[in-house]
Design a protein around this motif. Structure first.
Motif, mmCIF file in Angstrom:
data_model
loop_
_atom_site.group_PDB
_atom_site.id
_atom_site.type_symbol
_atom_site.label_atom_id
_atom_site.label_comp_id
_atom_site.label_asym_id
_atom_site.label_seq_id
_atom_site.Cartn_x
_atom_site.Cartn_y
_atom_site.Cartn_z
ATOM 1 N N UNK A 97 0.924 -1.258 -0.443
ATOM 2 C CA UNK A 97 0.024 0.165 -0.164
ATOM 3 C C UNK A 97 1.186 0.976 0.169
ATOM 4 N N UNK A 98 0.342 2.049 -0.608
ATOM 5 C CA UNK A 98 1.196 3.364 -0.662
ATOM 6 C C UNK A 98 -0.317 4.371 -0.680
ATOM 7 N N UNK B 30 -4.283 9.898 -4.353
ATOM 8 C CA UNK B 30 -4.644 8.922 -2.937
ATOM 9 C C UNK B 30 -3.822 7.683 -2.919
ATOM 10 N N UNK B 31 -4.502 7.028 -2.544
ATOM 11 C CA UNK B 31 -4.528 5.810 -1.825
ATOM 12 C C UNK B 31 -4.234 5.299 -3.163
ATOM 13 N N UNK B 32 -3.594 4.411 -2.999
ATOM 14 C CA UNK B 32 -2.832 3.607 -4.181
ATOM 15 C C UNK B 32 -2.146 1.866 -3.590
ATOM 16 N N UNK B 33 -2.067 1.338 -4.219
ATOM 17 C CA UNK B 33 -1.711 -0.466 -3.165
ATOM 18 C C UNK B 33 -1.156 -1.341 -5.313
ATOM 19 N N UNK B 34 0.261 -1.405 -5.133
ATOM 20 C CA UNK B 34 0.799 -1.983 -6.053
ATOM 21 C C UNK B 34 1.071 -3.417 -5.869
ATOM 22 N N UNK C 241 -3.115 -0.410 -8.669
ATOM 23 C CA UNK C 241 -4.844 0.314 -8.419
ATOM 24 C C UNK C 241 -5.031 1.516 -7.818
ATOM 25 N N UNK C 242 -5.742 2.188 -8.340
ATOM 26 C CA UNK C 242 -5.614 3.547 -8.039
ATOM 27 C C UNK C 242 -7.038 3.821 -7.645
ATOM 28 N N UNK C 243 -7.523 5.060 -6.466
ATOM 29 C CA UNK C 243 -9.007 5.068 -6.201
ATOM 30 C C UNK C 243 -9.863 5.534 -7.224
#
Length: 282
Positions: free
Chosen positions: A112-113, A118-122, A145-147
């Protein structure tokens, strides 16, 4: 947000594909290459491996964005937008027309980053590709993956500073180029061919140029400027999207004695959209 996703770490999947002559012919047409033979056993440019190992999910299992629905092999990340963040690839052996290849994919990391949007998950995938004589290539691929797209624009980062260019080539991606690449790779992501979806659902101003398209044409340009060389390894990082119908440039710095060089693509404002650290050698 990623607690339940960690159980997906270490999952593996194997896919077999063939470097078939019709695929090589279509890639040669897309890249305007007349120097690639189609005879069985003829060598294929290393970086053309990108057209193999498509997901080929059944139509009933596609998500609204045209990608395979999450939760089958890829984890069910609770964020709606998806893009390729980067890839690192090293080639170990040549590929030839007619070779049967196997790719083993492992979910190697879920991170997660928080980014500017905004929030994202790699999700990092590690691909190991083998051919008739053993290991062919190893690739690490970062899927971001993005908001949902915000109504207000995300804060802009300062543009990455470009090095001094040894050469610059114009790059004009159009809808036909994007269609042909997506068809060749069997990539159903709608942001690359459905302008209404790209604009109205994901908030882009126009069709998004596939990161794979920019990478392919940047490497092709580098090889034109280094006759006799092959791509031996590269590390590509997406910094911002390029958009269809807008002028861009493919650029490179001066290579060192080992053939290592920086390649990059600039958008119409001169900002770097994609950067590659590559090694080209005979």
């Amino acid at each position: 947000m990623t607690g339940d996703l960690h159980s997906w770490l270490g999952r593996k999947r194997r896919v077999t594909d063939e470097m078939a002559a019709p695929l090589v012919r279509r890639m040669a047409a897309l890249t305007d290459r007349a120097d690639v033979a189609l005879d069985r056993g003829a060598p294929v440019p290393n970086h053309w491996l990108c057209m193999l190992f498509d997901d080929a999910a059944p139509q009933s299992q596609l998500g609204p964005d045209g990608h395979p629905a999450k939760g089958d092999f890829l984890p069910p990340v609770p964020l709606p937008r998806r893009m390729l963040g980067g890839r690192r690839l090293t080639y170990h052996a040549p590929v030839r027309v007619g070779d049967t290849l196997e790719r083993e994919t492992e979910i190697a990391a879920i991170t997660p980053k928080v980014g500017r949007s905004g929030a994202m998950i790699l999700v990092m995938l590690r691909h190991t590709i083998a051919g008739p004589d053993g290991l062919v290539a190893v690739e690490e691929q970062d899927i971001a993956y993005l908001e949902p797209k915000r109504d207000a624009p995300a804060p802009k980062a300062p543009p990455a500073e470009a090095p001094v260019a040894a050469w610059r080539d114009p790059f004009a991606p159009d809808p036909v180029m994007l269609f042909r690449y997506s068809a060749l790779a069997f990539n159903g992501h709608r942001i690359h061919y459905d302008a209404d979806y790209a604009r109205d659902v994901e908030g882009y101003p126009a069709l998004v140029v596939n990161g794979g398209v920019t990478t392919l044409f940047l490497l092709e340009a580098a090889l034109r400027h280094a006759p006799g060389a092959q791509v031996r390894s590269y590390d590509a990082r997406t910094l911002k999207p390029l958009f269809c119908g807008r002028p861009a440039e493919l650029c490179a710095g001066t290579p060192d004695k080992a053939g290592r060089c920086t390649l990059w693509a600039e958008d119409e404002t001169g900002a770097i959209a994609l950067r590659i650290q590559a090694r080209l050698a005979p």
